[in-house]
Design a protein around this motif. Structure first.
Motif, PDB file in Angstrom:
ATOM      1  N   GLU A 129       0.810  -1.224  -0.030  1.00 46.12           N
ATOM      2  CA  GLU A 129      -0.168  -0.029   0.087  1.00 46.12           C
ATOM      3  C   GLU A 129       0.937   1.286   0.123  1.00 46.12           C
ATOM      4  OE1 GLU A 129      -0.027  -1.398   4.363  1.00 46.12           O
ATOM      5  OE2 GLU A 129       0.220  -2.339   2.296  1.00 46.12           O
ATOM      6  N   SER A 130       2.273   1.267   0.310  1.00 47.85           N
ATOM      7  CA  SER A 130       3.021   2.300   0.304  1.00 47.85           C
ATOM      8  C   SER A 130       3.570   2.564  -0.901  1.00 47.85           C
ATOM      9  CB  SER A 130       4.125   2.041   1.431  1.00 47.85           C
ATOM     10  OG  SER A 130       5.097   1.023   0.762  1.00 47.85           O
ATOM     11  N   ALA A 397      -7.837   0.301   2.018  1.00 45.32           N
ATOM     12  CA  ALA A 397      -6.754   1.051   2.209  1.00 45.32           C
ATOM     13  C   ALA A 397      -6.511   2.113   1.289  1.00 45.32           C
ATOM     14  CB  ALA A 397      -5.534   0.343   2.379  1.00 45.32           C
ATOM     15  N   ILE A 398      -7.237   1.751   0.147  1.00 52.07           N
ATOM     16  CA  ILE A 398      -7.065   2.795  -1.231  1.00 52.07           C
ATOM     17  C   ILE A 398      -6.833   4.268  -0.288  1.00 52.07           C
ATOM     18  CG2 ILE A 398      -9.180   2.795  -1.692  1.00 52.07           C
ATOM     19  CD1 ILE A 398      -8.276   3.085  -4.636  1.00 52.07           C
ATOM     20  N   ILE A 399      -5.990   5.138  -0.726  1.00 52.86           N
ATOM     21  CA  ILE A 399      -6.054   6.570  -0.321  1.00 52.86           C
ATOM     22  C   ILE A 399      -7.197   7.448  -0.742  1.00 52.86           C
ATOM     23  CG2 ILE A 399      -4.762   8.736  -0.498  1.00 52.86           C
ATOM     24  CD1 ILE A 399      -2.109   6.922  -0.143  1.00 52.86           C
ATOM     25  N   ALA A 422      -1.160  12.571   1.156  1.00 48.40           N
ATOM     26  CA  ALA A 422      -0.129  11.284   1.762  1.00 48.40           C
ATOM     27  C   ALA A 422       1.085  11.623   1.529  1.00 48.40           C
ATOM     28  CB  ALA A 422      -0.891  10.163   1.105  1.00 48.40           C
ATOM     29  N   LEU A 423       1.648  11.921   0.154  1.00 50.21           N
ATOM     30  CA  LEU A 423       2.989  12.197  -0.196  1.00 50.21           C
ATOM     31  C   LEU A 423       3.571  13.144   0.793  1.00 50.21           C
ATOM     32  CD1 LEU A 423       2.694  12.314  -3.981  1.00 50.21           C
ATOM     33  CD2 LEU A 423       4.144  10.736  -2.527  1.00 50.21           C
ATOM     34  N   PRO A 428      -2.654   8.688   5.470  1.00 51.38           N
ATOM     35  CA  PRO A 428      -2.679   7.656   6.387  1.00 51.38           C
ATOM     36  C   PRO A 428      -1.465   6.928   6.376  1.00 51.38           C
ATOM     37  CG  PRO A 428      -4.067   7.184   4.550  1.00 51.38           C
ATOM     38  CD  PRO A 428      -3.554   8.485   4.131  1.00 51.38           C
ATOM     39  N   TYR A 429      -0.609   6.877   5.456  1.00 55.28           N
ATOM     40  CA  TYR A 429       0.616   6.276   5.845  1.00 55.28           C
ATOM     41  C   TYR A 429       1.382   6.741   4.603  1.00 55.28           C
ATOM     42  CZ  TYR A 429      -2.066   3.655   2.036  1.00 55.28           C
ATOM     43  OH  TYR A 429      -2.907   3.403   1.000  1.00 55.28           O
TER      44      TYR A 429
END
Length: 801
Positions: A129-130, A397-399, A422-423, A428-429
Motif C-alpha cells: 500500500e506504500s 486501504a486505498i487513499i 499522503a505524499l 494515512p501512511y
C-alpha cells in the motif's frame, strides 16, 4: 455489442488489404492511439516503410469513419518516431543525481533488477500500500489502474489530476444515473452506411457543452463528424465562455460564466417540464424520481439562472425549447464540466436533459453500448484486466476511500488530492515507491500545485518512469526510465470511446521498431512477471496470449481477424432498454439499482451526497471570494486544447511547434488596452498560489474580465537540469490552481474559475522566471497558499453542505 462482419468484408473487397506493396514500400493500414496523443478515436493511417524506416504517413481512405482525414499530429508521426530526444533504451541514474542530466543507458535486465530490488525492499518493510502507480493518457488503450493492481499489487493507482477532472466524473456519474458509460453523441460510427444508413437519423441539433471536438477528437468522438453532420443540416449550439471555431458556425452561442453549468442545465429542465415539452412516455416507463427532479429544478427558474450565469434569461428559454423540440438532439459534454467542483451535479442535470426529452439510445441522439452476455460486455472479463482478487482490507486501504468512497469505488483508484496529501504528510501512511506511467504531471498537464507534487516526489525512496520522452517530471524525480513504443510500433486494439459506445474497434498494426521500446501491455507483462508473478499465471509467453485471455475475450473476434480487417464496426441497435440489451440479466430497462434512469440517485444519497442536481458556487470566484476578487479581478480558464499538441506532448516536434511556438493567454481587447498589453507581449499572471508568464493573444472570443491561458507548456530546447527543468516553471499555469477544491464526491477542480491578476511582464520578471515560479516576491514559498486561504462565505463551501 454485436459486430457487422459483412459490412467490413464488403468494404475490404473494394478497398486495400491490411498490408501491401506500393512504389517500393511496404504499406501498412493501421489505426492510432497515442502518440500522437488523441483519446480513443482510432483514426486510420497508411504507413509507408522502406528499408525498415517510415518514409511517409497518409490518411487511410478505407477507414469507415475517418475516411483518410488526419490531424497534424498524425501527419508528424515520422518526426515523432525518429526525433533524437526520444527515449528508446532503458536508462538509470543514482538517486543522488535526481534533477541532474546524468542518465546512463542500461540493459532491460539491469533496469528491471533495480526496480525489483527497490520493490522488494519497500514491500517487505512498508507493504504494497506504500506504493503508487501514477497514470496519464497511456500509450496503449489507457489501461488505467491495471499497473497498480496487477503489476505492483497496490490499491493505489492514481491519475494525479486534481479531482480526476477529466472524463472520470462523467463515467462515474453516468454509470450511476444510466448504468452505462458516458453516452456520446451518435455519429453513425458503427453503421456500415454511415450517415446514409437506413437505421440512422441525422440529428436536428447538437449542443457542444464545454467541448470543441474539432481540435482533439476528445473521448473518442471524431471531431470532424460534427462538420459532416452540419453539412447535412444539423444545427449547432455552443455552450462555452469562449466562442470556438465551431461555435462561430453555430446558431446560438451561450457564453455563460465559467462553473455555472449546473444552474443553466437546471433552468433548462425547469422550462422543459413547466412547458410540458418532455417525453411523457419515456419518463413514465423508464425514469425514476421525475417528480422529485421537477420539484428541485423549480428552485432554479431561468431568471435566477440568468443572474448566476450572466446571460439573458430569454436565451435560456430559447435554448431549452430548441433542444426539447428538436428530434433527435444530442449533447456533446466536454471536459470543462468535469473541471468544476460543481461538475458532478451539472453532469447529473445534463443526463436528465438527455433522458426526459427521449434522446437516450435513439438514432442521432445519445447512443449506449450493449452489456448483455456474449456481445462484448462480459463484466467478469473486463474486471479480469483491472481490479484483481485483492484482499478486502487492502482495497479499503486505498487513499481517499474513507472520505470519497464513490470516487475510489467507481474508479478503483486513489483520490488525486488526497494522494498528494499522503505524499506530503505521510498520512494515512507514507509513500515509498512510485511508478510514473506516461504522465508529465509537473508540466502543467494535470496536477494542481505542481511544485508541491515535485517536492513531494523528490522525497520518495524510489521513483521509476515509463514513457516515450524525457520530461521535466522524469528529469526531476526519477531513478530509472523504461522506453515505450508508439502507435506505429505495436500490435494492439483501440476500442472507440474505451468500448463505451457501439462504434468500431481498430487494430494497431505494427509497422516498425525503434531501439528497445516496447508496447505498454508488453511492459506490464515484463514488470508483472518480475514483481508480482502470481497475478500473471499462464501469461508468460507474449502479447497475444495475454491480450487474448483478457481484453480480446470481450469481443466476438480475435486479434488476427481484427488485424486483417483493420476496423470492425458494431452492429448498432437502438432503444436497447426495451430489449434487455443494457442489462446483464437480459431484462428490459437500464443497468441501475432501480432498472430506470435515476433522475434521483439512491447511491448519491447513500454516500452522503444530495440525490438530486443542485448548484453551488465554485470556491474561487468573485461571488464566493469577493475580497480575493478585489485584488485578483480576472477569472482565468485553462485546459482548452491546441491543434498541434496533446497536453504537454509534441513541443519537440518542429512542425508542431511552428503552429504554436509560444504559450499564449487570450485577453479581450478592452482588457488589453486597459492594462497596456499588446499582442505578443509577455504577460505576468498571478494569484496567491503562483505566478507564470505567457504571451498575449488579443481576441474578442471571450468577454472582458476573463482570460484563457494555455496549459502543458515546457521548453524541451532549454536547460534540462534542476531547478530549470526545461523551463517548466516559467509558463506553468497550474501553479495558479489551488489544491483540493473538489466537490463532495471527490470530483472537480477550479481549472476554469480561478481568480488572477494580469500585467505586462517586465524584463526583470522574465530573467527571474524560475525563481518567481517557485517563490513569492519576498522570497518565501507560496506553494502552500492553501494553508491560509479560506472561502469568505462558508455557505458557499461545498465541504460545508
Amino acid at each position: 455489442m454485436e459486430f457487422n462482419d459483412a459490412a467490413v468484408e464488403m468494404r475490404d473487397d473494394v478497398g486495400k488489404p491490411w498490408r501491401y506493396e506500393e512504389d517500393g514500400c511496404t504499406v501498412t493500414r493501421t489505426c492510432v492511439w497515442s502518440a500522437p496523443g488523441c483519446h480513443p478515436v482510432g483514426c486510420g493511417l497508411k504507413v509507408y516503410v522502406k528499408d525498415g524506416e517510415v518514409v511517409k504517413v497518409e490518411g487511410d481512405e478505407n477507414h469507415p469513419v475517418t475516411k483518410g482525414r488526419l490531424c497534424v499530429r498524425c501527419l508528424a508521426m515520422k518526426d515523432f518516431l525518429y526525433h533524437p530526444d526520444r527515449i528508446i533504451y532503458p536508462m538509470k541514474r543514482d538517486r543522488a543525481n535526481r534533477g541532474k542530466d546524468k542518465w546512463e543507458r542500461c540493459s532491460w535486465d539491469e533496469a528491471i533488477a533495480i526496480i525489483k530490488k527497490n520493490y522488494d525492499e519497500v514491500k517487505e518493510n512498508y507493504g504494497v500500500e506504500s506504493m503508487v502507480a501514477f497514470m496519464g493518457t497511456g500509450r496503449q488503450g489507457n489501461i488505467g489502474a491495471t499497473g497498480a493492481h496487477r503489476v505492483l499489487g497496490t490499491p493505489n493507482g492514481c491519475y494525479p489530476l486534481s479531482g480526476f477532472s477529466c472524463y472520470g466524473p462523467r463515467v462515474c456519474i453516468t454509470m450511476d444515473v444510466i448504468g452505462s458509460s458516458y453516452p456520446e453523441i451518435d455519429y453513425a460510427g458503427g453503421l456500415p452506411g454511415s450517415y446514409d444508413d437506413p437505421a440512422y437519423t441525422i440529428p436536428q441539433l447538437i449542443i457542444q457543452w464545454g467541448k470543441e471536438p474539432i481540435y482533439s477528437s476528445p473521448d473518442g468522438l471524431f471531431g470532424h463528424a460534427i462538420i459532416d453532420l452540419m453539412r447535412r443540416g444539423t444545427k449547432l449550439v455552443n455552450i462555452n465562455p469562449r466562442i470556438t471555431w465551431t461555435g462561430s458556425r453555430a446558431v446560438m452561442n451561450v457564453q455563460l460564466r465559467p462553473g455555472t453549468d449546473a444552474a443553466l442545465a437546471m433552468a433548462m429542465l425547469d422550462v422543459i417540464i413547466e412547458e410540458d415539452l418532455y417525453d411523457h412516455e419515456f419518463v413514465d416507463l423508464w425514469c425514476f424520481g421525475f417528480d422529485d427532479l421537477a420539484k428541485r429544478v423549480k428552485t432554479m427558474p431561468p431568471e435566477k439562472a440568468a443572474e448566476i450565469c450572466e446571460i439573458p434569461a430569454e436565451q435560456i428559454y430559447k435554448l431549452a425549447r430548441l433542444y426539447a423540440t428538436s428530434k433527435p438532439a444530442a449533447i456533446a459534454w466536454g471536459v470543462s464540466i468535469d473541471q468544476s467542483p460543481n461538475g458532478s451535479q451539472a453532469g447529473q442535470a445534463i443526463l436528465a436533459l438527455m433522458s426526459i426529452t427521449g434522446n437516450i439510445d435513439v438514432p442521432g441522439g445519445q447512443v449506449l453500448v450493449s452489456v448483455s452476455g456474449g456481445d462484448g460486455g462480459k463484466q467478469e472479463d473486463i474486471d479480469s484486466v483491472g481490479w484483481p482478487e485483492m484482499k478486502q482490507e487492502l482495497k479499503e486501504a486505498i487513499i481517499g476511500h474513507e472520505e470519497y468512497p464513490f470516487y475510489t469505488g467507481g474508479l478503483k483508484m486513489s483520490q488525486a488530492d488526497r494522494q498528494l496529501d499522503a505524499l506530503e504528510t505521510g498520512k494515512p501512511y507514507p509513500i515509498h515507491f512510485t511508478w510514473i506511467g506516461e504522465t508529465n504531471l509537473i508540466a502543467p498537464t494535470c496536477s494542481a500545485q505542481p511544485k508541491r507534487w515535485y517536492d513531494a516526489l523528490r522525497k520518495v525512496d524510489f521513483n521509476f518512469a515509463t514513457d516515450t520522452w524525457m520530461t521535466p517530471t522524469i528529469q526531476g524525480c526519477c531513478d530509472v526510465v523504461l522506453p515505450l513504443a508508439s502507435s506505429l510500433e505495436m500490435e494492439t486494439i483501440v476500442p472507440t470511446h474505451y468500448g463505451g459506445s457501439p462504434n468500431y474497434v481498430g487494430a494497431l498494426n505494427k509497422c516498425v521498431k525503434c531501439g528497445e521500446a516496447v508496447p505498454e501491455w508488453e511492459l506490464y507483462r515484463i514488470l508483472g512477471l518480475a514483481l508480482n508473478p502470481e497475478m500473471w499465471e499462464n501469461r508468460e509467453k507474449d502479447f497475444k496470449e495475454f491480450y487474448d485471455t483478457a481484453m480480446m475475450r470481450a469481443y466476438p473476434f480475435d486479434y488476427d481477424e481484427l488485424q486483417k480487417k483493420v476496423v470492425i464496426q458494431s452492429e448498432v441497435e437502438y432503444r436497447k432498454y426495451e430489449t434487455g440489451k443494457l442489462r446483464p440479466d437480459g431484462k428490459p430497462g437500464f443497468n441501475t439499482a432501480t432498472g430506470r434512469v435515476q433522475l434521483y440517485s439512491p447511491m448519491f444519497e447513500m454516500v452522503g451526497e444530495d440525490p438530486l442536481p443542485y448548484y453551488f458556487e465554485a470556491p474561487t470566484t468573485p461571488v464566493s471570494t469577493p475580497e480575493l476578487a478585489k485584488e485578483y479581478p480576472f477569472t482565468m480558464m485553462t485546459g482548452a486544447r491546441e491543434i498541434g499538441y496533446f497536453h504537454s506532448e509534441g513541443r519537440q516536434i518542429e512542425k508542431l511547434r511552428d503552429l504554436c511556438p509560444d504559450p499564449l493567454v487570450e485577453i479581450n481587447p478592452a482588457d488589453a488596452e486597459k492594462y497596456g498589453i499588446k499582442a505578443g507581449d509577455w504577460v505576468r499572471i498571478e494569484n496567491p498560489w503562483g505566478v507564470c508568464f505567457e504571451k498575449a493573444k488579443i481576441t474578442p472570443i471571450l468577454k472582458p474580465g476573463y482570460i484563457q491561458a494555455q496549459h502543458g507548456w515546457w521548453f524541451p530546447e532549454e536547460d534540462a537540469e534542476a531547478p530549470h527543468l526545461y523551463g517548466v516553471w516559467k509558463s506553468n499555469i497550474n501553479t495558479l490552481i489551488p489544491h483540493s477544491r473538489q466537490g463532495k464526491l471527490g470530483f472537480g477542480a477550479p481549472f476554469r474559475t480561478t481568480l488572477v491578476k494580469i500585467s505586462k511582464a517586465q524584463e526583470s520578471d522574465l530573467a527571474e522566471a524560475d525563481r518567481i515560479g517557485l517563490e513569492g516576491e519576498d522570497g518565501k514559498p507560496i506553494e502552500h497558499a492553501d494553508n491560509f486561504f479560506r472561502i469568505d462565505n462558508p455557505e458557499l463551501d461545498p465541504a460545508a453542505r
